[in-house]
Motif scaffolding. Sequence first.
Motif, PDB file in Angstrom:
ATOM      1  N   THR A  87      12.295  53.778  -9.197  1.00 55.58           N
ATOM      2  CA  THR A  87      13.034  54.786  -8.448  1.00 55.58           C
ATOM      3  C   THR A  87      13.909  54.090  -7.415  1.00 55.58           C
ATOM      4  OG1 THR A  87      11.126  56.250  -8.683  1.00 55.58           O
ATOM      5  CG2 THR A  87      12.836  56.926  -7.146  1.00 55.58           C
ATOM      6  N   THR A  88      15.192  54.394  -7.406  1.00 55.95           N
ATOM      7  CA  THR A  88      16.125  53.781  -6.463  1.00 55.95           C
ATOM      8  C   THR A  88      16.798  54.861  -5.608  1.00 55.95           C
ATOM      9  OG1 THR A  88      17.996  53.893  -8.002  1.00 55.95           O
ATOM     10  CG2 THR A  88      16.609  51.908  -8.090  1.00 55.95           C
ATOM     11  N   PRO A  89      17.186  54.526  -4.388  1.00 57.73           N
ATOM     12  CA  PRO A  89      17.865  55.507  -3.541  1.00 57.73           C
ATOM     13  C   PRO A  89      19.115  56.097  -4.183  1.00 57.73           C
ATOM     14  CG  PRO A  89      17.140  53.644  -2.226  1.00 57.73           C
ATOM     15  CD  PRO A  89      16.891  53.277  -3.663  1.00 57.73           C
ATOM     16  N   LYS A  90      19.883  55.274  -4.875  1.00 51.30           N
ATOM     17  CA  LYS A  90      21.123  55.761  -5.475  1.00 51.30           C
ATOM     18  C   LYS A  90      20.847  56.785  -6.580  1.00 51.30           C
ATOM     19  CE  LYS A  90      25.676  53.883  -6.465  1.00 51.30           C
ATOM     20  NZ  LYS A  90      26.450  52.638  -6.661  1.00 51.30           N
ATOM     21  N   GLN A  91      19.809  56.558  -7.370  1.00 52.15           N
ATOM     22  CA  GLN A  91      19.453  57.506  -8.419  1.00 52.15           C
ATOM     23  C   GLN A  91      18.930  58.810  -7.830  1.00 52.15           C
ATOM     24  OE1 GLN A  91      19.826  58.157 -11.453  1.00 52.15           O
ATOM     25  NE2 GLN A  91      18.302  59.797 -11.692  1.00 52.15           N
ATOM     26  N   ILE A  92      18.164  58.718  -6.745  1.00 49.27           N
ATOM     27  CA  ILE A  92      17.692  59.934  -6.088  1.00 49.27           C
ATOM     28  C   ILE A  92      18.888  60.759  -5.616  1.00 49.27           C
ATOM     29  CG2 ILE A  92      16.379  60.843  -4.138  1.00 49.27           C
ATOM     30  CD1 ILE A  92      14.730  59.627  -6.410  1.00 49.27           C
ATOM     31  N   ALA A  93      19.868  60.092  -5.026  1.00 56.06           N
ATOM     32  CA  ALA A  93      21.065  60.800  -4.567  1.00 56.06           C
ATOM     33  C   ALA A  93      21.803  61.433  -5.743  1.00 56.06           C
ATOM     34  CB  ALA A  93      21.978  59.847  -3.813  1.00 56.06           C
ATOM     35  N   LYS A  94      21.943  60.692  -6.815  1.00 54.04           N
ATOM     36  CA  LYS A  94      22.666  61.205  -7.978  1.00 54.04           C
ATOM     37  C   LYS A  94      22.008  62.461  -8.527  1.00 54.04           C
ATOM     38  CE  LYS A  94      24.197  59.936 -12.631  1.00 54.04           C
ATOM     39  NZ  LYS A  94      24.249  58.863 -13.661  1.00 54.04           N
ATOM     40  N   SER A  95      20.693  62.433  -8.734  1.00 51.18           N
ATOM     41  CA  SER A  95      20.022  63.593  -9.307  1.00 51.18           C
ATOM     42  C   SER A  95      19.940  64.748  -8.316  1.00 51.18           C
ATOM     43  CB  SER A  95      18.623  63.205  -9.805  1.00 51.18           C
ATOM     44  OG  SER A  95      17.826  62.676  -8.770  1.00 51.18           O
ATOM     45  N   PHE A  96      19.817  64.436  -7.020  1.00 49.25           N
ATOM     46  CA  PHE A  96      19.768  65.476  -5.996  1.00 49.25           C
ATOM     47  C   PHE A  96      21.113  66.209  -5.908  1.00 49.25           C
ATOM     48  CE2 PHE A  96      19.450  66.468  -1.229  1.00 49.25           C
ATOM     49  CZ  PHE A  96      18.694  67.617  -1.448  1.00 49.25           C
ATOM     50  N   VAL A  97      22.200  65.460  -5.927  1.00 50.55           N
ATOM     51  CA  VAL A  97      23.538  66.059  -5.890  1.00 50.55           C
ATOM     52  C   VAL A  97      23.774  66.915  -7.134  1.00 50.55           C
ATOM     53  CG1 VAL A  97      26.007  65.531  -6.024  1.00 50.55           C
ATOM     54  CG2 VAL A  97      24.555  64.334  -4.376  1.00 50.55           C
ATOM     55  N   LYS A  98      23.359  66.420  -8.277  1.00 46.60           N
ATOM     56  CA  LYS A  98      23.521  67.176  -9.525  1.00 46.60           C
ATOM     57  C   LYS A  98      22.775  68.497  -9.450  1.00 46.60           C
ATOM     58  CE  LYS A  98      22.943  66.774 -14.546  1.00 46.60           C
ATOM     59  NZ  LYS A  98      22.486  65.883 -15.655  1.00 46.60           N
ATOM     60  N   TYR A  99      21.554  68.470  -8.931  1.00 45.34           N
ATOM     61  CA  TYR A  99      20.760  69.690  -8.789  1.00 45.34           C
ATOM     62  C   TYR A  99      21.420  70.654  -7.803  1.00 45.34           C
ATOM     63  CZ  TYR A  99      16.884  72.760  -7.526  1.00 45.34           C
ATOM     64  OH  TYR A  99      16.101  73.860  -7.277  1.00 45.34           O
ATOM     65  N   ALA A 100      21.828  70.120  -6.655  1.00 42.14           N
ATOM     66  CA  ALA A 100      22.390  70.977  -5.600  1.00 42.14           C
ATOM     67  C   ALA A 100      23.682  71.641  -6.047  1.00 42.14           C
ATOM     68  CB  ALA A 100      22.613  70.160  -4.335  1.00 42.14           C
TER      69      ALA A 100
END
Length: 312
Positions: free
Chosen positions: A204-217
């Motif tokens: 798990t990487t910070p950049k991937q968390i941001a990517k999936s979080f933005v996609k969800y939002a």
Amino acid sequence: MYAALFFASFAAQGSVALLVEEPFGRFGEMNPTGHAAIYLDHVCAETPVSLRTCAPGELGVVISRYYKVNHYDWVAIPLIPYLYAVEDRSDIPLAATAQLETDLRDAYRRRHLREIVPDEADGSTPEGDWIQMVGSSYDRKIYGFQVRTTAAQDAELITAYNEGHNRSHFNLLFQNCADFSRKLLNLYFPKAVHRNILADGGITTPKQIAKSFVKYARKHDELDLTTFVIPQVPGDIPRSTRVNGVAESLVKSKKYLVPLAFLHPELTAGIVAAYLGSGRFEPPKETHVFRIEDVEAAREAEISGELSAGSR
């Protein structure tokens, strides 16, 4: 004015923001994935290891997982100390030296964190990763991805973390700071955030968390996704470097990519394909600059609104 309105838009109800922080220093050169933390603007710290609802005017807390901080899994630090190692906006320096950063951090630790970050036996300042949770903006540029929360969601979070088992099980590969942020965000929004098995090898990487979080939002307009950047404080402290994912780090680094391509060309091709196919994500280049005074203004507006509502 526009930035003040941006932060004021979250005042009447809470918000949660994923903070993606650029890597710095020697470890950052070896591991350019950076750091992840969570900013909760209506949740505050009763102590560094217990949470409560914020009182009127308080600015919230930043919570994350750190390595070897007195065996705790997470620590919560008020917003201003987390970013600048001081307690009042008026004390934030316009520029910082490495010595000033060290002095401010240790002064805050001695006032508020000695129980979890004690002095060395001779009374000196301890070494360790605790420095990442005080004065983060001296070392890093930080990107924020913020959405609305409800009072009920914040209360559920407070109960879950206060009643949970706050004992460290940090693991750089599978229980790191980004894993902590992933699980916290999924408590608010179930199944919203996930790893990228291909592009990050399951890490798990910070950049991937941001990517999936933005996609969800972006699929849920009611969350009102906004982004911001917290600049690194000017001064002679070395500048942080860009955040990368795992495959991205290999693809963009000749010192790793060239020998890997020579020894394992098929594996290298797979890594490049994984990055190009699902690993690309860039923080916003044009976004709001996060300023403490705007957050304070939003809190003042919230208090004024509550008083006006109560007088009617």
